[in-house]
Design a protein around this motif. Structure first.
Motif, short mmCIF file in Angstrom:
data_model
loop_
_atom_site.label_atom_id
_atom_site.label_comp_id
_atom_site.label_asym_id
_atom_site.label_seq_id
_atom_site.Cartn_x
_atom_site.Cartn_y
_atom_site.Cartn_z
N LEU A 242 0.83 -1.20 0.00
CA LEU A 242 0.00 0.00 0.00
C LEU A 242 0.87 1.26 0.00
CD1 LEU A 242 -3.02 0.75 0.14
CD2 LEU A 242 -2.74 0.93 2.61
N VAL A 243 1.88 1.28 0.85
CA VAL A 243 2.78 2.42 0.92
C VAL A 243 3.71 2.43 -0.29
CG1 VAL A 243 4.65 3.46 2.26
CG2 VAL A 243 2.65 2.56 3.43
N GLY A 244 4.17 1.27 -0.71
CA GLY A 244 5.10 1.17 -1.84
C GLY A 244 4.47 1.47 -3.18
N ALA A 245 3.14 1.48 -3.27
CA ALA A 245 2.46 1.77 -4.53
C ALA A 245 2.76 3.18 -5.00
CB ALA A 245 0.96 1.57 -4.38
N ILE A 246 3.09 4.05 -4.09
CA ILE A 246 3.42 5.43 -4.45
C ILE A 246 4.67 5.44 -5.33
CG2 ILE A 246 4.12 7.68 -3.52
CD1 ILE A 246 2.53 6.89 -0.97
N TRP A 247 5.63 4.59 -5.05
CA TRP A 247 6.90 4.54 -5.78
C TRP A 247 6.98 3.35 -6.75
CZ3 TRP A 247 7.00 5.28 -0.36
CH2 TRP A 247 7.24 6.59 0.02
N GLY A 248 5.90 2.64 -6.93
CA GLY A 248 5.91 1.50 -7.84
C GLY A 248 6.57 0.26 -7.25
#
Length: 87
Positions: free
Chosen positions: A48-54
């Motif tokens: 969820l948090v890593g989706a911002i950076w792919g």
């Protein structure tokens, strides 16, 4: 009458003995299952948090078991492995 009391005491002793033998593995299995579920939630939060950076870690049986066995160091290990494979 005396043999009945001795028989009851022997049966109770065997129940306690077998209870200890079987309860310990069940506790370990339940702890592994609980930690695996928490590992799955951890992977979900990382995704969820890593989706911002792919950034994405696959949520499957093996990754949740790895985090279930190792805890937070297992999550860090998966993140490091993913970063090493990505670059």
């Amino acid at each position: 009458m005396d043999t009945n009391i001795i028989t009851y005491l022997a049966c109770i002793s065997f129940l306690f003995l077998f209870g200890k033998i079987f309860i310990l593995p069940i506790k370990k299995v339940l702890k592994l299952v609980l930690n695996s579920v928490l590992g799955g939630i951890t992977i979900f939060l990382i995704n969820l948090v890593g989706a911002i950076w792919g950034f994405h870690i696959g949520l499957n049986f093996y990754t949740s078991i790895l985090i279930g066995l190792l805890g937070l160091p297992g999550a860090v290990c998966l993140v490091i492995i993913k970063l090493l494979m990505f670059f």
